[in-house]
Enzyme design. Sequence first.
Site, PDB file in Angstrom:
ATOM      1  N   ARG A 142      48.138  -0.454  36.233  1.00  0.00           N
ATOM      2  CA  ARG A 142      47.651  -1.602  36.175  1.00  0.00           C
ATOM      3  C   ARG A 142      47.379  -2.550  35.143  1.00  0.00           C
ATOM      4  O   ARG A 142      47.094  -3.331  34.623  1.00  0.00           O
ATOM      5  CB  ARG A 142      46.697  -2.232  37.614  1.00  0.00           C
ATOM      6  CG  ARG A 142      47.314  -3.267  38.221  1.00  0.00           C
ATOM      7  CD  ARG A 142      47.701  -3.739  37.863  1.00  0.00           C
ATOM      8  NE  ARG A 142      49.015  -3.352  39.486  1.00  0.00           N
ATOM      9  CZ  ARG A 142      50.064  -4.382  40.443  1.00  0.00           C
ATOM     10  NH1 ARG A 142      49.620  -5.942  39.637  1.00  0.00           N
ATOM     11  NH2 ARG A 142      50.398  -3.484  41.321  1.00  0.00           N
TER      12      ARG A 142
ATOM     13  N   ARG B  93      47.539  -0.054  44.117  1.00  0.00           N
ATOM     14  CA  ARG B  93      48.012  -0.871  43.560  1.00  0.00           C
ATOM     15  C   ARG B  93      47.578  -0.686  41.649  1.00  0.00           C
ATOM     16  O   ARG B  93      48.445  -1.178  40.810  1.00  0.00           O
ATOM     17  CB  ARG B  93      47.079  -2.611  43.442  1.00  0.00           C
ATOM     18  CG  ARG B  93      47.414  -3.483  43.034  1.00  0.00           C
ATOM     19  CD  ARG B  93      47.131  -4.927  43.437  1.00  0.00           C
ATOM     20  NE  ARG B  93      47.290  -5.708  42.558  1.00  0.00           N
ATOM     21  CZ  ARG B  93      45.954  -6.451  41.646  1.00  0.00           C
ATOM     22  NH1 ARG B  93      45.186  -5.930  40.522  1.00  0.00           N
ATOM     23  NH2 ARG B  93      47.326  -7.767  40.734  1.00  0.00           N
ATOM     24  N   CYS B  94      46.727   0.292  41.993  1.00  0.00           N
ATOM     25  CA  CYS B  94      46.345   0.479  40.463  1.00  0.00           C
ATOM     26  C   CYS B  94      46.932   1.275  39.485  1.00  0.00           C
ATOM     27  O   CYS B  94      47.183   0.644  38.280  1.00  0.00           O
ATOM     28  CB  CYS B  94      44.908   1.176  40.334  1.00  0.00           C
ATOM     29  SG  CYS B  94      43.625   0.792  41.193  1.00  0.00           S
ATOM     30  N   MET B  95      48.317   1.997  40.268  1.00  0.00           N
ATOM     31  CA  MET B  95      48.654   3.044  39.625  1.00  0.00           C
ATOM     32  C   MET B  95      50.411   2.297  39.536  1.00  0.00           C
ATOM     33  O   MET B  95      51.001   2.673  38.782  1.00  0.00           O
ATOM     34  CB  MET B  95      49.155   3.953  40.655  1.00  0.00           C
ATOM     35  CG  MET B  95      47.904   5.421  40.960  1.00  0.00           C
ATOM     36  SD  MET B  95      48.411   6.724  42.088  1.00  0.00           S
ATOM     37  CE  MET B  95      48.760   6.240  43.272  1.00  0.00           C
TER      38      MET B  95
ATOM     39  N   GLY C   4      44.103   3.168  43.748  1.00  0.00           N
ATOM     40  CA  GLY C   4      44.936   3.379  44.431  1.00  0.00           C
ATOM     41  C   GLY C   4      46.393   2.668  43.916  1.00  0.00           C
ATOM     42  O   GLY C   4      46.805   2.822  42.981  1.00  0.00           O
TER      43      GLY C   4
END
Length: 411
Positions: free
Chosen positions: A166, A401-403, A399
């Site tokens: 992200r 979204r970050c990944m 989490g």
Amino acid sequence: MMLQRQEMPIQVFSEISRLKRVILHRPGKELENLIPMNLERLLFDDIPYLEAAQAEHDAFARVLNENDVEVLYLEQLVAQAIDDAQVKEAFIDEWLSESGLEPGSHYAKVKEYLMAYEDTFEMVLKTMAGFTKAEIKVPHGNTLLDNINKDYPLLIDPMPSLYFTRDPFATIGNGVALNYMYSETRNRETIYGKYLFEHHPAFNNQKVPLYYFRNESTYIEGGDILVLSKDVLGIGISQRTDARSIEKIARNVFKDTSYQQVLAFMIGSNRKFMHLDTVFTMIDHDKFLIHPEIEDYLKVFAITEDGRGGIRLEEKMESLEHILEEALKLENVQLIRCGGDDPVVSAREQWNDGANALALAPGELIVYDRNIVTNQLLEDAGIKLHKIKGSELVRGRGGPRCMSMPIYRER
């Protein structure tokens, strides 16, 4: 998988529209070059167990595939870009120039090592993993720096945060912000985005517009950029994103896109709240997941064009719900609080990325299974959840979204 040349590869005008294509990075040997001596510098609190982290990440990718999302891997795309444009040596030279290694015998030996790879994909993985001193033997390579750092076993540091795709670049509409990142160790990651968008045929043939550049002087990261609608962006002023960067990107998107407003969320400079998406995530047309600890001191500024090519700033004094209702033209907004009303549960589940969720579609999320209280509150609000394990992945402080870096969502 190779993107087709004729495809328009980037279309992201929402956080929640049906997700169709995403870029991931499968954790690799870069995690095995984390040691207690470099954890703080490389922005980790602990050392994930690679085999388990890969199994968890593979399960994440399976959930995406099972829900009709095409998964593309950053490492494969970059290798394809390098091969297609025949820029292997240029890539290695640029990567070395940002490796922290000074020109000399070690530098030359590392270049020789990388040039010897016949498989560009394996070469790309090696640049991500870094080099130990044991791998590169130079007969007369002693320098003063070598002697000062003789107890440090790495010659070139790894990039262990790469599985958080992200952050190095962020898709906005039909374009990309190729970011200048907060720390030197993570800013090295953006070289992969540069070669991807400059040289991969599915991107360079489309002349993807850039709204930020990796050679800027002020930092911004993708975890702070939320595409709230086709007209409104949300960007966090955080530990990892400078307020000056938000003004720069606002000017660029106002000039080159249909975006009319940027909401700047001042969440404070804090490791536990490193990005906006660790405390605030859009999960449905009218629902947002928020960490309650930020609510008391959160400030929101509306940035719009001033009609003369500049920008206008306005601090919004209303409640967050009202600010979002006005900006997104909604009658009612519901804030769902990570961990509910219990400050202990809320703090624990936020630390384990309970406030960070990836929307597959409006009201349909991928979340970590460990955040039990938050997940129950989401289900009580009618949100459909796909729960994945993340006991090792979460050690990097990120989490679902970050990944993930969405590159195509339905309009």
